[in-house]
Design a protein around this motif. Sequence first.
Motif: not given
Length: 761
Positions: A471-496
């Motif tokens: 499976g997968w769960s990808k989201i787009r996050l804004p680049h810290v420097v280039d605000k118009d650039k969106l970066v594809i990252v995998e987002a994982l939810d976990v427990y302690y």
Amino acid sequence: MLYILKETGYNRCHLKRNNIYRVLETHKDMNLTMPYAPYYFSEYLLKDFPEVKKASRLKYIYGVTFLKGEENIHENRVFAADPSVFDIFTLPVIRGNKEDFLKDPSSIVITESIAKKYFHNDDALGKEMQMKLNGQNYHFKVDGIIKDIPKKSTLFANIFCHISFVWERSKQYFPDDKMKYSWKNANYQTYILLPDGYNVKQLEKKLPDFIKKYSDKANKAVYTFQSLTDVYFHSRNLKNCPKWGDLQKLYYLLVVAFLILFVAATNYIILSTAQSVTRFKEIGVRKTLGANRQMLINQIFTESVVVSVLAIPVAILILYFSLPFVNEILNTNLLLNLLTQWKALAGMFIITFSVGIISGGYLALFLSKLNPVEALRNISIINNSKSWLRFALIILQIVVFVVLLVFVQNVANQIQFAETSDLGYNKTNLIKISLEDDDFLKNHPAFIEELKKNPDILHVSAASYTPPAFGWSKIRLPHVVDKDKLVIVEALDVYYDFSNTLGLRIIEGRSFSKKYGTDSVDAVMVSKSAVKALGLPLHPAGTRLKKGKNNSATIIGVFDDIYMRSFREKIVPMIINLSDEYLPEMIVRYREGTDSTTIAFLKKSFRKAMPEEQFDYSTVSDFLKYQYKNEIQLKKTLDVFALLTIFISMLGLFALSVFLIKQKTKSIGIRKVLGASTKDIIKLVAKEFMMMALIANIIAFPVAAWLANSWLKTFAYHIEFQVLPYLIAFFASLVLVFATVAISAYKTASTNPAESIKYQE
């Protein structure tokens, strides 16, 4: 032949297969394609495009049990669908009226085997079946019974319920209908039926305007259609769907099978030529008595074909006894039934007849052109014939052997590389468990604490999914420097305790902890590659990460990159969020050496907590092997083919060496009289064949390098060029050639010189 027919026969059971298409959704910026569409996509298609004759959604339902008396039986082939599914696919009806199937949302349609399973010999039509899903009971009436769907179908359902059942259940998570109309809710396989001869590309051209009409501007997905005939072999690169057939593997097997057939055919030529010296007088007599060349050619062709056809019963017998072994290495379930498998039998006869014609061709031309006077005098014509062809055939056989040996070693080394590489976590003594009960998922923290009381269990946690993952769960996050650039990252939810359980390496900062109350609402962990991809500071712990327009969190730790999937896919930058809601995979790290007792304890604990749910678990080590099952099967198959090639090649080499040595018997005897030893004679005879082996290796190495490199490029992470496989293949070929020739030369070299000199060619 049986395997090829099986693999290429998928979905032929559906008569309208050439007009059936599956909707694909592609997100180019994520390099992601899925066989899913939004809930209302099919209805919009039917509304706007009259060429779409029928459309149906399909949704697989996980974790289903049905009540049979007092027993709860798990069923893993339950689908929700539109009534039109019975018009699109070929699903022959046994009982009921197809026009009424699934018209009532509380009805179901079952296959013949399910009817017998739950109702034995009673008529199941109109009877009630009770489903239990995530702790809730649902009652359905059987509206129809269909024949079992053939195994060679990518539609593998045996129970159908109405598509609305899925949406009604989802209302507990989405009370309003916003998600029902949302294009983000692309979770439904969608099949359409088009008219005969219609070009699907015409419909695809209309889709951009269609998407603009119904979707919002934020939707950047591209929609295309995949023919049902392509589903089996062209689904391996799609996300969240069965991988089905491996076309690359089939191509490799076909090529290797052809090469073995080639080696066998050339061997027939070599063996026949070696024995042909005994027929010189026969040919000479027949020519003297008036036989023309065409008559001799026809005779030799007939002999060749008869010999080939007579091999069929032997081949069938060998296949019958070796079929269990073949099924094991190919991971399939081939059956041998000559009465029903006429295509395989016909193919076998055609191939055998062709091999007989081709392999007999050279021999027919070789013998039919003999001078009758020379043939009657039994004069050797080996030096006058095209001996270069026989040498070329031997060289090609050695080439095939060397290429196969190099390729098999590269496959083995890549598998070893994948299994022994550092994956960024500790894969040993780790179990992953699938959770499907919604009520349990809401209360799993208490269950985790209960499991930790066992001294053999070191750590327990849960996540939205865990490595190795499909499976997968990808989201787009804004680049810290280039605000118009969106970066594809995998987002994982976990427990302690996820980091300790999985064995993550924390490079900077810390992992989630109950000691920090803010972790549940304002904390995130990022991978090493995410730091670079997002343009974060070199030491980002303590900085804020923007996760959305009005959402951000504090980076509390940086962890080393982990391989979530096989080495065929590149590592994606990852962020990890803390959650205690809907985490359907649990991971358990246990004490080494306690495998059986820990699994037994977990099974008992799960049955106590969820008596009606199936305990679905796998060790991470086993799951990693499963990721490379196709590569492992390919290696096993090529191992067998390589051994066959060696055996057949050495037979041909032995025959040719016997043939040539027989021609040199008198000269060998003279050399021995003049003082040559047996060792000298063997060296003399082997010299010519060793030269052929050297030439074969020179030809084989570039071919093997190209083939191995082409295969390795299908992996994002693979071994580099290695010299050792080539050295092993080189020396193995030389040793085998020398040993084979030496065996045949030894007898002649050991013969009394007086007997050798008397030998008449």
